[in-house]
Design a protein around this motif. Structure first.
Motif, short mmCIF file in Angstrom:
data_model
loop_
_atom_site.label_atom_id
_atom_site.label_comp_id
_atom_site.label_asym_id
_atom_site.label_seq_id
_atom_site.Cartn_x
_atom_site.Cartn_y
_atom_site.Cartn_z
N ALA A 458 11.14 -35.16 25.80
CA ALA A 458 11.17 -33.73 26.06
C ALA A 458 10.25 -33.00 25.10
O ALA A 458 10.10 -33.38 23.93
N HIS A 464 9.53 -32.08 34.68
CA HIS A 464 10.41 -32.25 35.83
C HIS A 464 10.71 -33.72 36.10
O HIS A 464 9.90 -34.60 35.76
N ILE A 486 16.48 -39.01 28.17
CA ILE A 486 15.60 -37.91 27.75
C ILE A 486 15.84 -37.67 26.26
O ILE A 486 16.96 -37.39 25.83
N VAL A 494 18.08 -31.21 23.92
CA VAL A 494 17.55 -31.30 25.28
C VAL A 494 18.33 -30.34 26.17
O VAL A 494 19.57 -30.35 26.19
N ARG A 495 17.59 -29.51 26.90
CA ARG A 495 18.22 -28.64 27.90
C ARG A 495 17.80 -29.14 29.29
O ARG A 495 16.62 -29.24 29.59
N LEU A 496 18.82 -29.43 30.12
CA LEU A 496 18.59 -29.95 31.47
C LEU A 496 19.08 -28.92 32.49
O LEU A 496 20.20 -28.42 32.38
N ARG A 497 18.22 -28.61 33.45
CA ARG A 497 18.60 -27.68 34.51
C ARG A 497 18.31 -28.33 35.86
O ARG A 497 17.18 -28.79 36.11
N SER A 541 22.30 -30.88 25.23
CA SER A 541 22.81 -32.00 24.43
C SER A 541 23.33 -31.51 23.09
O SER A 541 22.95 -30.44 22.61
N SER A 564 14.66 -29.88 35.80
CA SER A 564 13.68 -29.65 34.73
C SER A 564 14.35 -29.92 33.39
O SER A 564 15.57 -29.80 33.25
N TYR A 565 13.53 -30.32 32.42
CA TYR A 565 14.07 -30.56 31.08
C TYR A 565 13.04 -30.08 30.04
O TYR A 565 11.83 -30.08 30.29
N GLU A 566 13.56 -29.66 28.90
CA GLU A 566 12.73 -29.14 27.81
C GLU A 566 13.53 -29.23 26.52
O GLU A 566 14.73 -29.51 26.54
#
Length: 582
Positions: A458, A464, A486, A494-497, A541, A564-566
């Protein structure tokens, strides 16, 4: 009650029950004087008049053997306007070719002169049992709805069709029997009862025949069959099989199809195309509809003038060249071509120049593979024969884990030993082939495919991932098991949407599901499962790692998901209050 008796001499000589059972109760009180009591003889009396809506008949002494010299006549009467339905539930009467000895005779009427329905005997065992009921002839009225024929049955009716027709799935209308030979330049073909539900237990074969030196192209415009298999290889229930008919009658399959995805256009290899439609005894759907056209095969005569390969198209043709060559400006001949390949299809075949002939000398070839984000490239060599050298200095293949020669080397291969399968860690792979000026050999051929899951890093920039390589074009496949790990840099999260989400629904998500695990240890933080069509909430996370696990069963499937992840830092975490954190 048939009677209550006491004293002496007040009992009638004969008491007959109205049914097949008779209850005798003998009562003695404490104040009764001593008497001799009673004796009685009983026997089964057969026959009689029965005015009931339904009932049971049995031979005398059934289920034991009936006695000799019996002559029983039952007269069954039901309310006016109805019929009597009669069904034997057991039948074991002395056998004779013409039923001369013991027999059961059924007549349609109240007397012995009424029309004979049948005379029955057979199987030398005890008697018979039968059930009768009031029956209404539904076919006698105007409301049965049968288009051709109405057949009365016990308690109901059914429709049937004249020769050359078959029953529609609605059970009432009749339509031309499915299948047959169609000789036409163009036309349509549909499943039985289309656009209504197709009937169960159908087996239909159509053979489309074009003029000699012509080909047939089939375009299915509607497709809805039981099953949901994406690869079209496990259609165990209802299915459509399409095959070219080769000389001699041998079939060359184009595919077996089911589910709701419309198959691609199919072109025959000869002037005959066969369609076979099979349904089982359970689920019914709307079936299929398609149009077909015929077209002259320009490749039939002299390969269309093409030097290598001729590909027939509707109304025309095109020439193509073997691997390692490119089409000449004249559109028919082939010349040695470049050797740089950009490959973005989910699966396919790769080979050395001019395979299966020996590869040319002094070649430098490049293959750049790319696939859907969140997935990996898998390369399998099926045949491999290059010049051997201990350090692969001369002719060799090198595979890189990335998009260029600057990426990590996954392996360098030469000689005649087939390399092990090679899998990239991300959605790109780079492969080079180099030959020197001396020894040339057969080369290699292999396949590339897409593998779900992988190790993802990430970043601040949003990236994506998708549930499957053909997301947006096809539903996800059966029996998938994918894990994405990730990872964020140290000190970040980690932020997952989930952006879209459509999986098979089940209350406990026991079939197809996505499980999100916070960290590597599932026991440290309770993972959450998601399924159905509701988009899960954002997930952050609690350390640097988040795992996404996607599993599917072997039945229904759907569109899948995209996400999406960042990375975010500690200062951004308060902004996520109200979001779901694991």
């Amino acid at each position: 009650m048939l009677g209550r008796f006491c004293g002496s001499g007040s009992v009638p000589e004969l008491v007959v029950s109205t049914g097949r059972r008779l209850l005798v109760t003998y009562v003695v009180t404490e104040r009764s004087a001593e008497r001799q009591g009673f004796t009685a003889n009983y026997t089964a009396v057969c026959g009689g008049e029965l005015k009931l809506r339904e009932g049971v008949l049995e031979s005398p002494n059934y289920p034991d053997y009936y006695r000799p010299n019996q002559d029983c006549v039952w007269l069954i009467t039901v309310e006016e306007g109805h019929q009597v339905a009669f069904e034997f539930t057991a039948f074991e009467v002395e056998n004779h070719d013409t039923c001369l000895y013991d027999y059961v005779e059924v007549r349609n009427g109240p007397t012995s002169d009424s029309p004979l329905v049948g005379k029955y005997c057979g199987v030398p065992k005890p008697g018979f049992a039968a059930h009768f009921m009031t029956e209404l002839d539904e076919c006698s009225g105007p409301n049965h709805g049968c288009e051709h024929n109405c057949v009365n049955t016990r308690g109901s009716f059914r429709c049937s069709c004249r020769i050359g027709y078959e029953l529609h799935s609605d059970g009432k209308r009749c339509e031309e029997a499915c299948g047959g030979t169609i000789e036409a330049d163009n036309g349509t073909v549909t499943s039985p009862s289309f656009p209504d539900l197709y009937p169960r237990n159908k087996y239909c074969i159509w053979e489309l025949i074009a003029a000699p030196n012509h080909r047939i192209t089939l375009n299915l415009t509607h497709f809805d069959l039981e099953g949901s298999n994406v690869s079209h290889q496990e259609c165990d229930y209802d299915r459509l099989e399409v095959s070219s008919v080769l000389p001699g009658g041998k079939l060359r399959p184009h595919g077996t199809f089911c589910g709701s995805n419309i198959p691609p256009a199919i072109s025959s290899e000869t002037n005959k195309l066969q369609l076979t439609f099979l349904t089982d005894s359970s689920v019914e759907k709307t079936g299929f509809a398609g149009v077909f056209i015929t077209d002259k095969d320009e490749c039939w005569d002299d390969n269309g003038g093409c030097q290598h390969r001729c590909i027939n198209t509707i109304g025309s043709f095109m020439c193509a060249c073997d691997n390692g060559f490119m089409l000449h400006e004249n559109g028919k001949d082939c010349k040695e071509g470049g050797c740089k390949h950009e490959i973005d299809t989910p699966s396919g075949e790769v080979s050395s120049p001019e395979y299966p002939e020996t590869y040319p000398s002094k070649k430098d070839c490049v293959w750049h593979f790319s696939t859907t984000p969140g997935h990996r490239i898998r390369l399998v060599f099926n045949e491999f024969d290059l010049e051997h050298h201990q350090e692969c200095t001369y002719d060799h293949v090198t595979v890189y884990d990335g998009d260029s020669e600057n990426s990590t080397v996954l392996g360098t291969f030469c000689g005649a030993k087939t390399p092990h399968p090679v899998i990239a860690s991300r959605n790109e792979m780079y492969m080079t082939f180099t030959s020197d000026a001396s020894v040339q050999r057969k080369g290699f051929i292999g396949t590339h495919s897409t593998v779900c899951g992988g190790y993802l890093f990430a970043e601040h920039e949003v990236q994506h991932l998708y549930s499957h390589a053909k997301y947006g074009d096809e539903n996800y496949g059966n029996r998938a098991e994918c894990t994405w790990t990730i990872e964020a840099p140290v000190g970040y999260y980690v932020r997952l949407r989930f952006l879209t989400f459509e999986l098979e629904h089940e209350q406990d998500c026991g079939y197809d599901n996505v499980k999100v695990v916070d960290g590597f240890d599932e026991t440290a933080h309770m993972p959450h499962k998601y399924c159905g069509n509701e988009i899960p909430p954002p997930i952050v996370s609690t350390d640097e790692v988040l795992r996404v696990i996607f599993k599917t069963d072997d039945t229904m499937n759907a569109k899948g998901f995209s996400a999406s992840y960042e990375i975010i830092d500690a200062y951004q975490r308060p902004d996520l209050e109200g979001s779901k954190k694991h």
